[in-house]
Design an enzyme around this catalytic site. Structure first.
Site, mmCIF file in Angstrom:
data_model
loop_
_atom_site.group_PDB
_atom_site.id
_atom_site.type_symbol
_atom_site.label_atom_id
_atom_site.label_comp_id
_atom_site.label_asym_id
_atom_site.label_seq_id
_atom_site.Cartn_x
_atom_site.Cartn_y
_atom_site.Cartn_z
ATOM 1 N N HIS A 68 5.621 -5.996 5.672
ATOM 2 C CA HIS A 68 5.062 -5.636 4.364
ATOM 3 C C HIS A 68 5.509 -6.642 3.319
ATOM 4 O O HIS A 68 6.410 -7.436 3.558
ATOM 5 C CB HIS A 68 5.536 -4.240 3.943
ATOM 6 C CG HIS A 68 7.019 -4.166 3.677
ATOM 7 N ND1 HIS A 68 7.963 -4.158 4.691
ATOM 8 C CD2 HIS A 68 7.726 -4.130 2.521
ATOM 9 C CE1 HIS A 68 9.166 -4.107 4.165
ATOM 10 N NE2 HIS A 68 9.065 -4.092 2.848
ATOM 11 N N ASP B 121 6.775 -6.583 -0.881
ATOM 12 C CA ASP B 121 7.280 -5.630 -1.871
ATOM 13 C C ASP B 121 6.387 -5.679 -3.111
ATOM 14 O O ASP B 121 6.080 -6.765 -3.605
ATOM 15 C CB ASP B 121 8.732 -5.973 -2.266
ATOM 16 C CG ASP B 121 9.698 -5.814 -1.088
ATOM 17 O OD1 ASP B 121 9.357 -5.082 -0.134
ATOM 18 O OD2 ASP B 121 10.784 -6.416 -1.129
ATOM 19 N N HIS C 168 7.714 -9.534 5.100
ATOM 20 C CA HIS C 168 8.947 -9.458 5.892
ATOM 21 C C HIS C 168 8.976 -8.162 6.688
ATOM 22 O O HIS C 168 8.171 -7.252 6.445
ATOM 23 C CB HIS C 168 10.172 -9.590 4.972
ATOM 24 C CG HIS C 168 10.203 -8.600 3.831
ATOM 25 N ND1 HIS C 168 9.366 -8.695 2.734
ATOM 26 C CD2 HIS C 168 10.956 -7.489 3.618
ATOM 27 C CE1 HIS C 168 9.612 -7.699 1.896
ATOM 28 N NE2 HIS C 168 10.560 -6.947 2.422
ATOM 29 N N ARG D 249 22.613 -1.579 11.563
ATOM 30 C CA ARG D 249 22.386 -2.433 10.383
ATOM 31 C C ARG D 249 22.302 -1.546 9.140
ATOM 32 O O ARG D 249 21.588 -0.531 9.142
ATOM 33 C CB ARG D 249 21.091 -3.226 10.562
ATOM 34 C CG ARG D 249 20.711 -4.064 9.344
ATOM 35 C CD ARG D 249 19.450 -4.882 9.612
ATOM 36 N NE ARG D 249 18.855 -5.325 8.369
ATOM 37 C CZ ARG D 249 19.047 -6.520 7.806
ATOM 38 N NH1 ARG D 249 19.799 -7.422 8.413
ATOM 39 N NH2 ARG D 249 18.474 -6.821 6.675
HETATM 40 C C1 GA4 Z 1 8.010 -1.426 -0.012
HETATM 41 C C2 GA4 Z 1 9.154 -1.754 -0.993
HETATM 42 C C3 GA4 Z 1 10.052 -0.532 -1.292
HETATM 43 O O1 GA4 Z 1 10.898 -0.253 -0.163
HETATM 44 C C4 GA4 Z 1 9.205 0.734 -1.589
HETATM 45 C C5 GA4 Z 1 8.373 1.016 -0.354
HETATM 46 C C6 GA4 Z 1 7.499 2.281 -0.351
HETATM 47 C C7 GA4 Z 1 8.196 3.463 0.359
HETATM 48 O O2 GA4 Z 1 9.036 3.265 1.235
HETATM 49 O O3 GA4 Z 1 7.832 4.604 0.015
HETATM 50 C C8 GA4 Z 1 6.165 1.881 0.324
HETATM 51 C C9 GA4 Z 1 6.207 0.328 0.465
HETATM 52 C C10 GA4 Z 1 7.363 -0.100 -0.423
HETATM 53 C C11 GA4 Z 1 4.876 -0.340 0.036
HETATM 54 C C12 GA4 Z 1 3.587 0.455 0.385
HETATM 55 C C13 GA4 Z 1 3.795 1.972 0.417
HETATM 56 C C14 GA4 Z 1 4.955 2.334 -0.504
HETATM 57 C C15 GA4 Z 1 5.833 2.534 1.659
HETATM 58 C C16 GA4 Z 1 4.346 2.370 1.741
HETATM 59 C C17 GA4 Z 1 3.656 2.518 2.874
HETATM 60 C C18 GA4 Z 1 10.077 1.875 -2.079
HETATM 61 C C19 GA4 Z 1 8.105 0.366 -2.542
HETATM 62 O O4 GA4 Z 1 8.131 0.436 -3.760
HETATM 63 O O5 GA4 Z 1 7.023 -0.089 -1.842
#
Ligand code: GA4
Length: 320
Positions: free
Chosen positions: A193, A195, A250, A260
């Site tokens: 994914h 961020d 990443h 980890r």
């Molecule tokens: C990725 C970055 C952060 O960890 C996060 C993630 C969020 C989650 O874990 O709920 C998301 C992911 C993240 C991006 C797309 C969506 C939302 C899971 C998901 C499938 C907290 C964020 O802000 O976006």
């Protein structure tokens, strides 16, 4: 959760290393953001004691029985999560605690599991978040310098804003013993994914697993370094630089024998902030993106699957 991703080991020298105490760091940062969207920071100024205190709290939390951890509430959006990531069917070999960095929440509505000694967790979290936020702001100011933007705090002011929508995440990737049986098999800890925020600051213990995607799509593994931080460019910073910086894709692979633990600060803007290319970087060029606020982007991002290209929906179709 099972898959057989191909990856290669990154030669350590391939990962840009930025020494924050050196005067030339801004140019290195710009190159790293353009090429990888990712770099390692040394001489970062975050006291190692802040890191070890929070890591100790995290290890203590994750070693509790699952029902105890679940008392921290489901991640909607803040709380404890186990294997399920987000709301749209993604799973990984991971458990985590998601928190807002807003002190009004952290300080008054701590998960009940921390009630035995809330002060210790609170102060470890508060110290760590404010030191990593300050370091992220320093890095963002160096980015502004490197981009020759006069207003040094153009990015960092968004993280320092009282309304900043920043998030903090503690991840635990338990060892995955089944992996030993299959030499060639990898288990996804946290699927690929990007961020959505502006910048992410990651610190992990000395267990490998993090991989970043190169421009050509190959995966390279990042050697862990528990005394350094890793910086990711997020989608919002890619947009603000009109695509000059790259939001890095990443993922994390599970380890067969070692646990980890990572802690990540996701620096985000206030919900009402307009995310758009900075006019001073445009010089007559067209914006690659449609206009949107962080609220709109976040709403749309949370409706996607982890691996989706979230920015695609906000790209302008090039005029033919
Ligand atoms: C990725 C970055 C952060 O960890 C996060 C993630 C969020 C989650 O874990 O709920 C998301 C992911 C993240 C991006 C797309 C969506 C939302 C899971 C998901 C499938 C907290 C964020 O802000 O976006």
């Amino acid at each position: 959760m099972n898959s057989k991703p191909n990856s290669s080991t990154l030669c350590p020298h391939q990962i840009p290393v930025v020494d924050l105490s050196k005067p030339d760091s801004k140019n290195l940062i710009i190159k790293a953001c353009e090429e990888f969207g990712f770099f390692k920071v040394i001489n970062h100024g975050v006291p190692l004691d802040f890191i070890s205190r929070l890591e100790e709290e995290a290890v203590k939390f994750f070693s509790l029985p699952v029902p105890e951890k679940e008392r921290a509430g489901p991640p909607d959006p803040f709380g404890y999560g186990n294997k399920k990531i987000g709301q749209n069917g993604d799973v990984g070999w991971v458990e985590y605690l998601l928190l807002t960095t807003n002190p009004n929440f952290n300080y008054h509505q701590l998960p009940p599991v921390f009630n035995e000694n809330p002060e210790r967790f609170r102060s470890a979290l508060g110290d760590y978040i404010s030191a990593t936020r300050d370091m992220a702001c320093e890095v963002l100011k160096l980015m502004a310098d490197g981009l020759r933007i006069q207003q040094r705090n153009i990015f960092s002011k968004l993280l320092m804003d009282e309304q900043s929508d920043s998030v903090f995440r503690l991840n635990h990737y338990p060892p995955c013993p089944e992996l030993q049986a299959y030499d060639d098999r990898n288990m996804i800890g946290f699927g690929e994914h990007t961020d959505p925020q502006i910048i992410s600051v990651l610190r992990s213990n000395n267990t490998s697993g993090l991989e970043i995607s190169m421009k050509d799509g190959t995966w390279v593994s990042v050697p862990p370094d528990q005394n350094s931080f890793f910086i990711n460019v997020g989608d919002s910073l890619q947009v603000m630089t009109n695509g000059r910086f790259r939001s890095v894709r990443h993922r994390v692979l599970a380890n067969s024998s070692k646990s980890r633990v990572s802690m990540i600060y996701f620096g985000g803007p206030p919900l009402s902030e307009k995310i758009a290319p900075l006019p001073c970087l445009m010089k007559g060029k067209e914006s690659l993106y449609k206009e949107f606020t962080w609220f709109e982007y976040k709403k749309s991002a949370f409706a996607t699957r982890l691996a989706d290209n979230r920015l695609e929906h906000f790209q302008r179709v090039a005029a033919s």
